[in-house]
Design an enzyme around this catalytic site. Structure first.
Site, PDB file in Angstrom:
ATOM      1  N   GLN A  51       0.819  -1.222   0.000  1.00 17.45           N
ATOM      2  CA  GLN A  51       0.000   0.000   0.000  1.00 17.45           C
ATOM      3  C   GLN A  51       0.851   1.271   0.000  1.00 17.45           C
ATOM      4  O   GLN A  51       0.340   2.348  -0.283  1.00 17.45           O
ATOM      5  CB  GLN A  51      -0.935   0.011   1.211  1.00 17.45           C
ATOM      6  CG  GLN A  51      -2.032  -1.047   1.143  1.00 17.45           C
ATOM      7  CD  GLN A  51      -2.932  -0.985   2.351  1.00 17.45           C
ATOM      8  OE1 GLN A  51      -2.600  -1.527   3.398  1.00 17.45           O
ATOM      9  NE2 GLN A  51      -4.045  -0.290   2.232  1.00 17.45           N
ATOM     10  N   CYS A  93     -10.797   0.256   3.458  1.00 13.10           N
ATOM     11  CA  CYS A  93      -9.404   0.069   3.032  1.00 13.10           C
ATOM     12  C   CYS A  93      -8.820   1.444   2.746  1.00 13.10           C
ATOM     13  O   CYS A  93      -9.447   2.247   2.043  1.00 13.10           O
ATOM     14  CB  CYS A  93      -9.354  -0.803   1.780  1.00 13.10           C
ATOM     15  SG  CYS A  93      -7.674  -1.080   1.170  1.00 13.10           S
ATOM     16  N   LEU A  94      -7.621   1.690   3.253  1.00 12.32           N
ATOM     17  CA  LEU A  94      -6.991   2.997   3.032  1.00 12.32           C
ATOM     18  C   LEU A  94      -6.662   3.206   1.555  1.00 12.32           C
ATOM     19  O   LEU A  94      -6.490   4.342   1.122  1.00 12.32           O
ATOM     20  CB  LEU A  94      -5.730   3.119   3.894  1.00 12.32           C
ATOM     21  CG  LEU A  94      -5.971   3.057   5.412  1.00 12.32           C
ATOM     22  CD1 LEU A  94      -4.652   3.046   6.165  1.00 12.32           C
ATOM     23  CD2 LEU A  94      -6.850   4.210   5.875  1.00 12.32           C
ATOM     24  N   HIS A 135      -7.178  -9.265   5.992  1.00  9.54           N
ATOM     25  CA  HIS A 135      -7.217  -8.154   5.034  1.00  9.54           C
ATOM     26  C   HIS A 135      -5.786  -7.756   4.621  1.00  9.54           C
ATOM     27  O   HIS A 135      -5.505  -7.556   3.436  1.00  9.54           O
ATOM     28  CB  HIS A 135      -7.951  -6.978   5.690  1.00  9.54           C
ATOM     29  CG  HIS A 135      -8.073  -5.733   4.875  1.00  9.54           C
ATOM     30  ND1 HIS A 135      -9.279  -5.267   4.381  1.00  9.54           N
ATOM     31  CD2 HIS A 135      -7.138  -4.823   4.466  1.00  9.54           C
ATOM     32  CE1 HIS A 135      -9.068  -4.144   3.712  1.00  9.54           C
ATOM     33  NE2 HIS A 135      -7.774  -3.848   3.758  1.00  9.54           N
ATOM     34  N   GLU A 136      -4.887  -7.652   5.614  1.00 10.07           N
ATOM     35  CA  GLU A 136      -3.511  -7.216   5.305  1.00 10.07           C
ATOM     36  C   GLU A 136      -2.742  -8.295   4.541  1.00 10.07           C
ATOM     37  O   GLU A 136      -1.978  -7.979   3.620  1.00 10.07           O
ATOM     38  CB  GLU A 136      -2.754  -6.839   6.592  1.00 10.07           C
ATOM     39  CG  GLU A 136      -3.386  -5.716   7.404  1.00 10.07           C
ATOM     40  CD  GLU A 136      -3.784  -4.498   6.599  1.00 10.07           C
ATOM     41  OE1 GLU A 136      -3.148  -4.201   5.579  1.00 10.07           O
ATOM     42  OE2 GLU A 136      -4.772  -3.840   6.977  1.00 10.07           O
ATOM     43  N   HIS A 139      -3.589  -8.204   1.014  1.00  9.59           N
ATOM     44  CA  HIS A 139      -2.851  -7.152   0.285  1.00  9.59           C
ATOM     45  C   HIS A 139      -1.523  -7.707  -0.241  1.00  9.59           C
ATOM     46  O   HIS A 139      -1.116  -7.418  -1.367  1.00  9.59           O
ATOM     47  CB  HIS A 139      -2.548  -5.963   1.202  1.00  9.59           C
ATOM     48  CG  HIS A 139      -3.629  -4.917   1.252  1.00  9.59           C
ATOM     49  ND1 HIS A 139      -4.079  -4.256   0.135  1.00  9.59           N
ATOM     50  CD2 HIS A 139      -4.327  -4.395   2.302  1.00  9.59           C
ATOM     51  CE1 HIS A 139      -5.019  -3.375   0.487  1.00  9.59           C
ATOM     52  NE2 HIS A 139      -5.188  -3.451   1.795  1.00  9.59           N
TER      53      HIS A 139
END
Ligand code: K1U
Ligand code: ZN
Length: 170
Positions: A51, A93-94, A135-136, A139
């Site tokens: 990210q 989500c950022l 979630h991470e 990614h």
């Protein structure tokens, strides 16, 4: 420490499979510090290295809740070694700002990896912490929470996103 730029969908780096980290050296520790600062500043409860444009297997998570005993979790080369149960959580989500959707995840996970000292650690997680870790780790595999949506909901998301991009000031 430094604030890092958070890459936003559809940036291709978000679709890269992150590579394993060979050694937790000074450069990795600096990235950990910068990612933690960036996550707290956003604010968010997690951040994966892709990210911030660095496709390496590193995540930080902090639920920032008084009842959470973990505090800041740093995981280098994290792996889910056990998963069970199911729950549905409304995720954000950022890298997909201002969009939220319900996603089905495992309710409990056990994750192994290295901490910021390069020591092997195991995290047993349930509820929101389990959701954030999944979630991470998604990614790091180039997967976003929108990929878990039904084809109809994903289509609605894509249309909304296109509209937002067209309406955004130049
Ligand atoms: O990876 C990311 O984009 C961070 C993301 C993590 C996440 C949130 C919710 C469910 C699963 C994973 C976020 O932190 S979005 C922001 C957020 O949820 C939040 C921000 C401040 C306080 C509490 C929550
Ligand atoms: Zn995210």
């Amino acid at each position: 420490m430094a604030l890092l730029n958070i890459c936003v969908y559809p940036d291709p780096v978000l679709r890269e499979k992150a590579r394993p980290i060979d050694a937790v050296d000074g450069a990795v520790r600096k990235l950990i510090d910068d990612m933690a600062e960036t996550m707290y500043n956003a604010p968010g409860i997690g951040l994966a290295a892709n990210q911030v444009g660095r496709p390496v297997r590193l995540i930080v998570v902090d639920l920032q809740r008084e009842d959470d005993p973990h505090g800041l979790i740093v995981l280098v080369n994290p792996e889910i070694v056990r998963a069970g149960g199911e729950l549905v959580w409304e995720e954000g989500c950022l890298s997909v700002p201002e969009f939220f959707a319900e996603v089905q995840r495992h309710e409990n996970v056990v994750v192994r990896g290295l901490n910021a000292d390069g020591k092997a650690v195991e995290i047993q997680a349930a509820g929101l912490l389990a959701v954030a870790l999944q979630h991470e780790i998604d990614h790091l595999n180039g997967r976003l929470f929108i990929d878990h949506l039904s084809p109809i909901k994903r289509d609605i998301f894509k249309r909304k996103w296109k509209k937002r991009l067209l309406e955004a000031p130049a």
